[in-house]
Scaffold this motif. Structure first.
Motif, PDB file in Angstrom:
ATOM      1  N   THR A 332       3.582  -8.670  22.824  1.00 50.51           N
ATOM      2  CA  THR A 332       3.927  -9.242  24.134  1.00 50.51           C
ATOM      3  C   THR A 332       2.723  -9.323  25.059  1.00 50.51           C
ATOM      4  O   THR A 332       2.710 -10.108  25.990  1.00 50.51           O
ATOM      5  N   THR A 333       1.705  -8.497  24.827  1.00 56.79           N
ATOM      6  CA  THR A 333       0.498  -8.520  25.654  1.00 56.79           C
ATOM      7  C   THR A 333      -0.715  -8.336  24.741  1.00 56.79           C
ATOM      8  O   THR A 333      -0.587  -8.013  23.564  1.00 56.79           O
ATOM      9  N   GLU A 334      -1.879  -8.503  25.334  1.00 53.71           N
ATOM     10  CA  GLU A 334      -3.107  -8.296  24.573  1.00 53.71           C
ATOM     11  C   GLU A 334      -3.269  -6.833  24.165  1.00 53.71           C
ATOM     12  O   GLU A 334      -4.042  -6.499  23.282  1.00 53.71           O
ATOM     13  N   GLY A 335      -2.542  -5.971  24.816  1.00 51.72           N
ATOM     14  CA  GLY A 335      -2.631  -4.563  24.477  1.00 51.72           C
ATOM     15  C   GLY A 335      -1.787  -4.163  23.289  1.00 51.72           C
ATOM     16  O   GLY A 335      -1.696  -2.979  22.973  1.00 51.72           O
ATOM     17  N   ASN A 336      -1.151  -5.133  22.623  1.00 49.61           N
ATOM     18  CA  ASN A 336      -0.351  -4.840  21.435  1.00 49.61           C
ATOM     19  C   ASN A 336       0.726  -3.795  21.739  1.00 49.61           C
ATOM     20  O   ASN A 336       0.770  -2.717  21.148  1.00 49.61           O
ATOM     21  N   THR A 337       1.625  -4.101  22.651  1.00 53.81           N
ATOM     22  CA  THR A 337       2.602  -3.126  23.104  1.00 53.81           C
ATOM     23  C   THR A 337       3.550  -2.688  21.999  1.00 53.81           C
ATOM     24  O   THR A 337       4.139  -1.626  22.087  1.00 53.81           O
ATOM     25  N   ASN A 338       3.699  -3.489  20.952  1.00 56.31           N
ATOM     26  CA  ASN A 338       4.588  -3.052  19.880  1.00 56.31           C
ATOM     27  C   ASN A 338       3.809  -2.370  18.758  1.00 56.31           C
ATOM     28  O   ASN A 338       4.347  -2.096  17.698  1.00 56.31           O
ATOM     29  N   GLY A 339       2.511  -2.112  18.993  1.00 53.99           N
ATOM     30  CA  GLY A 339       1.741  -1.320  18.042  1.00 53.99           C
ATOM     31  C   GLY A 339       1.117  -2.084  16.903  1.00 53.99           C
ATOM     32  O   GLY A 339       0.461  -1.478  16.064  1.00 53.99           O
ATOM     33  N   ASN A 340       1.275  -3.396  16.818  1.00 52.51           N
ATOM     34  CA  ASN A 340       0.705  -4.161  15.724  1.00 52.51           C
ATOM     35  C   ASN A 340      -0.761  -4.464  15.988  1.00 52.51           C
ATOM     36  O   ASN A 340      -1.115  -5.019  17.022  1.00 52.51           O
ATOM     37  N   LYS A 341      -1.607  -4.099  15.053  1.00 53.78           N
ATOM     38  CA  LYS A 341      -3.037  -4.395  15.170  1.00 53.78           C
ATOM     39  C   LYS A 341      -3.270  -5.812  14.656  1.00 53.78           C
ATOM     40  O   LYS A 341      -2.764  -6.201  13.609  1.00 53.78           O
ATOM     41  N   VAL A 342      -4.039  -6.598  15.405  1.00 56.22           N
ATOM     42  CA  VAL A 342      -4.328  -7.975  15.024  1.00 56.22           C
ATOM     43  C   VAL A 342      -5.736  -8.052  14.452  1.00 56.22           C
ATOM     44  O   VAL A 342      -6.713  -7.888  15.184  1.00 56.22           O
ATOM     45  N   PRO A 343      -5.894  -8.271  13.140  1.00 55.82           N
ATOM     46  CA  PRO A 343      -7.228  -8.330  12.547  1.00 55.82           C
ATOM     47  C   PRO A 343      -7.936  -9.632  12.901  1.00 55.82           C
ATOM     48  O   PRO A 343      -7.336 -10.585  13.388  1.00 55.82           O
ATOM     49  N   MET A 344      -9.236  -9.670  12.631  1.00 57.20           N
ATOM     50  CA  MET A 344     -10.041 -10.853  12.933  1.00 57.20           C
ATOM     51  C   MET A 344      -9.669 -12.017  12.032  1.00 57.20           C
ATOM     52  O   MET A 344      -9.662 -13.173  12.456  1.00 57.20           O
ATOM     53  N   PHE A 345      -9.372 -11.718  10.764  1.00 55.35           N
ATOM     54  CA  PHE A 345      -9.061 -12.763   9.791  1.00 55.35           C
ATOM     55  C   PHE A 345      -7.731 -12.462   9.107  1.00 55.35           C
ATOM     56  O   PHE A 345      -7.457 -11.305   8.754  1.00 55.35           O
ATOM     57  N   VAL A 346      -6.921 -13.509   8.910  1.00 52.15           N
ATOM     58  CA  VAL A 346      -5.663 -13.380   8.172  1.00 52.15           C
ATOM     59  C   VAL A 346      -5.497 -14.613   7.294  1.00 52.15           C
ATOM     60  O   VAL A 346      -5.677 -15.746   7.764  1.00 52.15           O
ATOM     61  N   GLU A 347      -5.151 -14.372   6.044  1.00 55.76           N
ATOM     62  CA  GLU A 347      -4.986 -15.483   5.088  1.00 55.76           C
ATOM     63  C   GLU A 347      -3.986 -15.055   4.030  1.00 55.76           C
ATOM     64  O   GLU A 347      -3.833 -13.868   3.735  1.00 55.76           O
ATOM     65  N   GLY A 348      -3.293 -16.032   3.436  1.00 60.38           N
ATOM     66  CA  GLY A 348      -2.399 -15.743   2.331  1.00 60.38           C
ATOM     67  C   GLY A 348      -2.553 -16.747   1.213  1.00 60.38           C
ATOM     68  O   GLY A 348      -2.876 -17.916   1.457  1.00 60.38           O
ATOM     69  N   LEU A 349      -2.361 -16.300  -0.018  1.00 63.39           N
ATOM     70  CA  LEU A 349      -2.287 -17.186  -1.180  1.00 63.39           C
ATOM     71  C   LEU A 349      -0.968 -16.918  -1.880  1.00 63.39           C
ATOM     72  O   LEU A 349      -0.716 -15.792  -2.332  1.00 63.39           O
ATOM     73  N   ALA A 350      -0.108 -17.945  -1.940  1.00 63.44           N
ATOM     74  CA  ALA A 350       1.191 -17.813  -2.604  1.00 63.44           C
ATOM     75  C   ALA A 350       1.084 -18.363  -4.019  1.00 63.44           C
ATOM     76  O   ALA A 350       0.649 -19.505  -4.215  1.00 63.44           O
ATOM     77  N   TYR A 351       1.473 -17.547  -4.997  1.00 64.99           N
ATOM     78  CA  TYR A 351       1.388 -17.950  -6.402  1.00 64.99           C
ATOM     79  C   TYR A 351       2.739 -18.352  -6.971  1.00 64.99           C
ATOM     80  O   TYR A 351       2.822 -18.844  -8.093  1.00 64.99           O
ATOM     81  N   SER A 352       3.779 -18.145  -6.205  1.00 65.18           N
ATOM     82  CA  SER A 352       5.121 -18.646  -6.499  1.00 65.18           C
ATOM     83  C   SER A 352       5.890 -18.556  -5.192  1.00 65.18           C
ATOM     84  O   SER A 352       5.362 -18.081  -4.173  1.00 65.18           O
ATOM     85  N   LEU A 353       7.134 -19.004  -5.211  1.00 67.18           N
ATOM     86  CA  LEU A 353       7.919 -18.969  -3.979  1.00 67.18           C
ATOM     87  C   LEU A 353       8.080 -17.548  -3.461  1.00 67.18           C
ATOM     88  O   LEU A 353       8.125 -17.318  -2.248  1.00 67.18           O
ATOM     89  N   ASN A 354       8.125 -16.570  -4.355  1.00 69.16           N
ATOM     90  CA  ASN A 354       8.411 -15.192  -3.958  1.00 69.16           C
ATOM     91  C   ASN A 354       7.246 -14.227  -4.158  1.00 69.16           C
ATOM     92  O   ASN A 354       7.411 -13.025  -3.972  1.00 69.16           O
ATOM     93  N   SER A 355       6.068 -14.734  -4.538  1.00 67.92           N
ATOM     94  CA  SER A 355       4.937 -13.848  -4.804  1.00 67.92           C
ATOM     95  C   SER A 355       3.693 -14.362  -4.085  1.00 67.92           C
ATOM     96  O   SER A 355       3.354 -15.540  -4.189  1.00 67.92           O
ATOM     97  N   ALA A 356       3.014 -13.470  -3.399  1.00 68.82           N
ATOM     98  CA  ALA A 356       1.814 -13.862  -2.655  1.00 68.82           C
ATOM     99  C   ALA A 356       0.956 -12.642  -2.401  1.00 68.82           C
ATOM    100  O   ALA A 356       1.395 -11.492  -2.523  1.00 68.82           O
TER     101      ALA A 356
END
Length: 603
Positions: A332-356
């Motif tokens: 909700t704010t830049e201070g991450n009030t819900n405790g989630n850390k936001v990394p500099m880089f985020v990426e995903g590779l999906a190898y099937s509908l249910n696997s990544a």
């Protein structure tokens, strides 16, 4: 009987001709007989039964002599056809059916030569010439060319050949329009105190990373491919694994130097009198003005990126939710009030509908004791997506440290996973160790090596699209892609924050505030095509179904790829109202065509 042996012998010659050269056989039977008769005579002499060979050998040799004489006559009469076959048809056959060999033998060395020439030129310009002074001279010449173009009714475009673009699509409009030479390839200035770099439009991402990273700076968004140009990324768009922080590439812009259709040069910023033009240039694809230079933001960087690979097996909901948490969407704010850390880089590779595999990265200055380093740029290293797939199969979270520039261009060696189609043995250890240093070939050379047949096959069977959709609809659209494109995998998953863009084609977020989107990159062949049943896949139908589904979810496609909408449908996905008002205001209506007219259309 001897008579029937001769008949069988001649018949076998003809049948071999049909098998060896079937397409030419139907059009030019005499040429087939000529080209295949002599080697077939030798081969078919073994068809004579042993008990007849002594008695009938003279008959066979006589028949062969007559056939050879007939072939000589045919050769003379069909000399034009023979020349066409050797000079045109045979090369086309090789380029179509043995393209991987052509790419390996010719494309890789030529790509290396081309790359070397550009680097030598860049070093020469830096050492012996004043780039800013040359820039002003070049701009004056371009301005003069625009003002004095012979056909004022014909639209303007750059003279950069279409085959040099990174897109696999073909755009032939430059052959009919006023193509303006724009030799603008240089980094003009790097101001580390102000954290600004000024560049000309044809500077590549590879040039920038080579120049900036050793100084401890980088761009907030560094799109993957070395050969992408700054001008293309500004006029079009660009995205990378840091885009959940920094947005799309155009959000790095501080200033634009533009040449209007009437020959006027203006400087546009977010706050001056040309602010409306500044905001509208992204996604305009050179239809409002010609870009002459740009100032971009810089960001301090570190030597390495610490990458954490988290495999998700048999859980689509797991990797979708993981990416949304890492994006900061729930904060909700830049201070991450819900405790989630936001990394500099985020990426995903999906190898099937249910696997990544979900990857998160952070800048680090050094590698801790016991940390594993992975120098991806070494020629003998496995392709990155294969490396990630191995982690998926292990099912174990892994941490490694990648040199910064290696991270930025982690997919370049294999062009994501497209090189597997071009050079199927490209990831084999023997190929990597012996020829890996030549990889990857330039996309421009891949396009040049295509024939009409391979272009048609690519258009009908090869999917190359990027779909941008709100993350809240990510799971739903992944299912659409799985169904419509018959399980094309891997998929590239890249987050980006989508903000308001007044005056541009891109529609604002539904919430009218910054909203998190996901880029789903679909590159490859459908399963049925892999299984040798291309007739089961209808590209136009599948693409249109996917695009209509995307539109309902308030998403949009990237326009470097083929467009399957007619003009009316295209204008439903992209907002043209403010864009057309600006075209009128800045005299672009006669000088430039609209975006749709520059697209690669498949209707």
């Amino acid at each position: 009987p001897p008579f029937f042996l001769v008949i069988r012998y001649v018949d076998s010659l003809w049948r071999k001709a049909l098998v060896w050269y079937p397409r030419k056989a139907r059009g030019h039977p005499s040429l087939c007989e000529l080209g295949l008769l002599l080697p077939a005579i030798v081969e078919n002499s073994m068809m004579i039964p042993s008990n007849h060979r002594n008695g009938e050998s003279a008959l066979v040799m006589a028949g062969g002599t007559v056939a050879a004489a007939a072939a000589a006559v045919v050769l003379y009469r069909k000399r034009d056809t023979v020349q066409k076959s050797l000079c045109k048809d045979l090369p086309m056959y090789i380029l179509t059916n043995h393209r991987s060999a052509v790419v390996t033998v010719f494309g890789l060395p030529l790509s290396l030569l081309f790359d070397t020439i550009l680097r030598v030129r860049s070093n020469y310009m830096t050492m012996f010439h004043s780039a800013p002074h040359l820039h002003d001279e070049r701009v004056a010449k371009i301005q003069e060319a625009v003002k004095n173009r012979p056909d004022k009714e014909s639209p303007l475009c750059t003279a950069r050949p279409g085959w040099m673009s990174i897109s696999l699509s073909y755009r032939n409009y430059k052959q009919k329009w006023n193509a303006i030479e724009m030799p603008l390839y240089d980094i003009l200035d790097i101001d580390l105190e102000e954290r600004v770099v000024r560049v000309e439009p044809f500077v590549s991402i590879g040039q920038l990373t080579h120049a900036l990273n050793p100084k401890g700076y980088t761009l907030p968004v560094v799109p993957e491919m070395d050969d992408l140009t700054v001008g293309g990324l500004i006029n079009g768009t660009g995205i990378e694994s840091s885009s959940h922080h920094a947005g799309l590439f155009h959000e790095l812009l501080l200033e634009l130097e533009l040449l209007l259709g009437d020959g006027t040069v203006v400087i546009a910023t977010a706050t001056n009198e040309y602010s409306d033009l500044f905001h509208a240039i992204p996604w305009s694809y050179g239809t409002l003005a010609l870009l002459l230079s740009a100032k971009l933001k810089l960001l301090p960087c570190s030597k390495y990126v610490k990458v954490t690979y988290t495999p998700h097996v048999d859980s689509q909901e797991g990797y979708v939710e993981h990416m949304r948490q890492l994006s900061g969407e729930y904060n909700t704010t830049e201070g991450n009030t819900n405790g989630n850390k936001v990394p500099m880089f985020v990426e995903g590779l999906a190898y099937s509908l249910n696997s990544a595999v979900v990857m998160e990265g952070e800048f680090v200055d050094s590698i801790p004791k016991g940390g594993q380093i992975n120098c991806l740029s070494l020629w003998w290293k496995p392709w990155f997506y294969k490396h990630v797939e191995k982690i998926l199969k292990s099912g174990v979270t892994k941490v490694e440290y990648i040199p910064l520039r290696d991270y930025y261009h982690r997919h370049s060696q294999s062009l994501f996973w497209e090189m597997e189609l071009m050079i199927p043995i490209g990831n084999h250890p023997l190929f990597r160790w012996t020829l890996g240093w030549l990889m990857p070939p330039k996309v421009s050379f891949l396009k040049i090596s295509q024939t009409e047949m391979t272009r048609k096959l690519t258009e009908e069977t090869h999917v190359a699209q990027d779909f941008l959709v709100p993350t809240k609809h990510m799971g739903e659209f992944l299912k659409t892609c799985d169904t419509e494109f018959d399980q094309v995998y891997p998929l590239w998953l890249c987050l980006h924050s989508h903000s308001n863009m007044p005056g541009s084609l891109l529609k604002d977020p539904i919430s009218k505030q910054t909203e998190m989107y996901i880029d789903i990159g679909v590159y490859g062949l459908p399963r049925c095509v892999h299984n040798q049943h291309p007739e089961q896949f209808d590209m136009k139908k599948s693409m249109r179904n996917a695009l209509f589904a995307l539109q309902k979810l308030h998403g949009f496609q990237m326009l470097y790829a083929d467009v399957f909408f007619n003009r009316e449908e295209f204008e439903e996905m992209f907002d043209h109202k403010a864009y057309r008002e600006l075209r009128q205001k800045y005299k672009a209506t006669t000088a430039f065509k609209e975006v749709y007219d520059k697209m690669s259309l498949v209707l």
